[in-house]
Design a protein around this motif. Structure first.
Motif, mmCIF file in Angstrom:
data_model
loop_
_atom_site.group_PDB
_atom_site.id
_atom_site.type_symbol
_atom_site.label_atom_id
_atom_site.label_comp_id
_atom_site.label_asym_id
_atom_site.label_seq_id
_atom_site.Cartn_x
_atom_site.Cartn_y
_atom_site.Cartn_z
ATOM 1 N N ASP A 1 -2.967 -1.839 55.640
ATOM 2 C CA ASP A 1 -2.237 -1.406 54.468
ATOM 3 C C ASP A 1 -0.984 -2.178 54.043
ATOM 4 N N ALA A 2 -0.596 -3.245 54.603
ATOM 5 C CA ALA A 2 0.301 -4.059 54.115
ATOM 6 C C ALA A 2 1.580 -3.298 54.652
ATOM 7 N N GLY A 3 1.810 -2.561 55.585
ATOM 8 C CA GLY A 3 2.997 -1.885 55.678
ATOM 9 C C GLY A 3 3.576 -0.741 54.921
ATOM 10 N N ILE A 4 2.496 -0.179 54.291
ATOM 11 C CA ILE A 4 2.771 1.070 53.479
ATOM 12 C C ILE A 4 2.251 2.379 53.850
ATOM 13 N N THR A 5 3.066 3.338 53.679
ATOM 14 C CA THR A 5 2.542 4.785 54.375
ATOM 15 C C THR A 5 3.004 5.670 53.070
ATOM 16 N N GLN A 6 2.164 6.525 52.995
ATOM 17 C CA GLN A 6 2.140 7.602 52.024
ATOM 18 C C GLN A 6 2.057 8.836 52.755
ATOM 19 N N SER A 7 3.012 10.015 52.269
ATOM 20 C CA SER A 7 2.970 11.088 52.732
ATOM 21 C C SER A 7 3.323 12.179 51.648
ATOM 22 N N PRO A 8 2.664 13.329 51.808
ATOM 23 C CA PRO A 8 1.503 13.702 52.890
ATOM 24 C C PRO A 8 0.116 13.079 52.203
ATOM 25 N N ARG A 9 -0.935 12.911 53.046
ATOM 26 C CA ARG A 9 -2.170 12.315 52.816
ATOM 27 C C ARG A 9 -3.070 13.199 51.673
ATOM 28 N N HIS A 10 -2.744 14.581 52.103
ATOM 29 C CA HIS A 10 -3.466 15.328 51.487
ATOM 30 C C HIS A 10 -2.542 16.698 50.966
ATOM 31 N N LYS A 11 -2.611 17.341 49.949
ATOM 32 C CA LYS A 11 -1.589 18.357 49.545
ATOM 33 C C LYS A 11 -2.514 19.227 48.588
ATOM 34 N N VAL A 12 -2.352 20.725 49.006
ATOM 35 C CA VAL A 12 -3.003 21.774 47.982
ATOM 36 C C VAL A 12 -1.754 22.507 47.436
ATOM 37 N N THR A 13 -1.312 22.645 46.262
ATOM 38 C CA THR A 13 -0.404 23.296 45.797
ATOM 39 C C THR A 13 -0.720 24.303 44.607
ATOM 40 N N GLU A 14 0.231 25.235 44.205
ATOM 41 C CA GLU A 14 -0.128 26.018 43.192
ATOM 42 C C GLU A 14 0.318 25.766 41.960
ATOM 43 N N THR A 15 0.063 26.102 40.779
ATOM 44 C CA THR A 15 0.771 25.836 39.599
ATOM 45 C C THR A 15 2.039 26.326 39.469
ATOM 46 N N GLY A 16 2.968 25.305 38.794
ATOM 47 C CA GLY A 16 4.244 25.691 38.629
ATOM 48 C C GLY A 16 5.222 25.221 39.686
ATOM 49 N N THR A 17 4.473 25.047 41.001
ATOM 50 C CA THR A 17 5.472 24.458 42.090
ATOM 51 C C THR A 17 6.116 23.204 42.133
ATOM 52 N N PRO A 18 7.143 22.710 42.625
ATOM 53 C CA PRO A 18 7.598 21.399 42.862
ATOM 54 C C PRO A 18 6.970 20.825 43.979
ATOM 55 N N VAL A 19 6.596 19.323 43.619
ATOM 56 C CA VAL A 19 6.003 18.637 44.798
ATOM 57 C C VAL A 19 6.451 17.311 44.858
ATOM 58 N N THR A 20 6.740 16.891 45.809
ATOM 59 C CA THR A 20 7.313 15.563 46.184
ATOM 60 C C THR A 20 6.323 14.548 47.064
ATOM 61 N N LEU A 21 5.909 13.564 46.595
ATOM 62 C CA LEU A 21 5.300 12.556 47.193
ATOM 63 C C LEU A 21 6.144 11.364 47.739
ATOM 64 N N ARG A 22 5.988 10.917 49.017
ATOM 65 C CA ARG A 22 6.684 9.863 49.449
ATOM 66 C C ARG A 22 5.811 8.567 49.757
ATOM 67 N N CYS A 23 6.650 7.413 49.666
ATOM 68 C CA CYS A 23 5.979 6.097 49.601
ATOM 69 C C CYS A 23 7.207 5.408 50.617
ATOM 70 N N HIS A 24 6.724 4.969 51.602
ATOM 71 C CA HIS A 24 7.410 4.181 52.566
ATOM 72 C C HIS A 24 7.057 2.742 52.737
#
Lengths: 113, 118
Positions: A1-24
């Motif tokens: 995947d050309a030196g690209i990682t994403q984290s997390p790979r899976h996430k379950v969260t509740e409505t109204g909560t903040p979420v941050t996805l990372r790409c490196h």
């Protein structure tokens, strides 16, 4: 995947909560993109970056923000997650304007309950 | 507004057959038309791409046909194999102009799920 990682790979969260996805990336590419993939819609651009601290909105940016403080990292934040943001999120990178090819990461599957 | 329309949504082909996926675009400023292939659980990967100054590009069993006047382009997969079973996306890109304002913002079609039966 050309030196690209994403984290997390899976996430379950509740409505109204903040979420941050990372790409490196380890490719030192200038351009970075966040897409979401939904059935019947293909991939749609959320936000993109054309350099450190240089970002702009894409087609479906409402409810999302991004930050890029280093070349290698591009963060996507859902300030207050909603069920409509349940999706698969892909990060992509591209070199400078000499190459049009975009390289995609493995994706993050986000479920908002 | 869907600027790139892709059809069909799904396609079933027998091994050895020809798979054809079509796309139509609206924005005449687009000047790069890639096709991406995506396997389950993976990110899309560039398969083949064309610029509007040519009408056809071939790479192995994959061919893009481009009709600028009709604003349409298509992917042909010859001698389709079970390993070709995947989701295919067409896309379009405006030029990285001197001001850099397009910044490589791809517009994707809706995707086609291809199944090749052995």
């Amino acid at each position: 995947d050309a030196g690209i990682t994403q984290s997390p790979r899976h996430k379950v969260t509740e409505t109204g909560t903040p979420v941050t996805l990372r790409c490196h990336q380890t490719e030192n590419h200038r351009y970075m993109y966040w897409y979401r993939q939904d059935p019947g819609h293909g991939l749609r651009l959320i936000h993109y970056s054309y350099g450190v601290k240089d970002t702009d909105k894409g087609e479906v940016s409402d409810g999302y923000s991004v930050s890029r403080s280093k070349t290698e990292d591009f963060l996507l934040t859902l300030e207050s997650a909603t069920s409509s943001q349940t999706s698969v999120y892909f990060c992509a990178i591209s070199e400078s304007s000499g190459s049009y090819e975009q390289y995609f990461g493995p994706g993050t599957r986000l479920t908002v309950t | 507004q869907q600027q790139v329309k892709q059809s069909p949504q799904s396609l079933i082909v027998q091994k050895g057959g020809i798979s054809i996926i079509n796309c139509a675009y609206e924005n005449t400023a687009f000047d790069y038309f890639p096709w991406y292939q995506q396997f389950p659980g993976k990110g899309p990967a560039l398969l083949i791409a064309i610029r509007p100054d040519v009408s056809e590009k071939k790479e192995g069993r994959f061919t893009i046909s481009f009709n600028k006047s009709a604003k349409q382009f298509s992917l042909h997969i010859m001698d389709s194999q079970p390993g070709d079973s995947a989701t295919y996306f067409c896309a379009a890109l405006p030029p990285f102009n001197a001001g850099g304002t397009s910044y490589g913002k791809l517009t994707f079609g809706q995707g086609t799920i291809l199944t090749v039966h052995p």
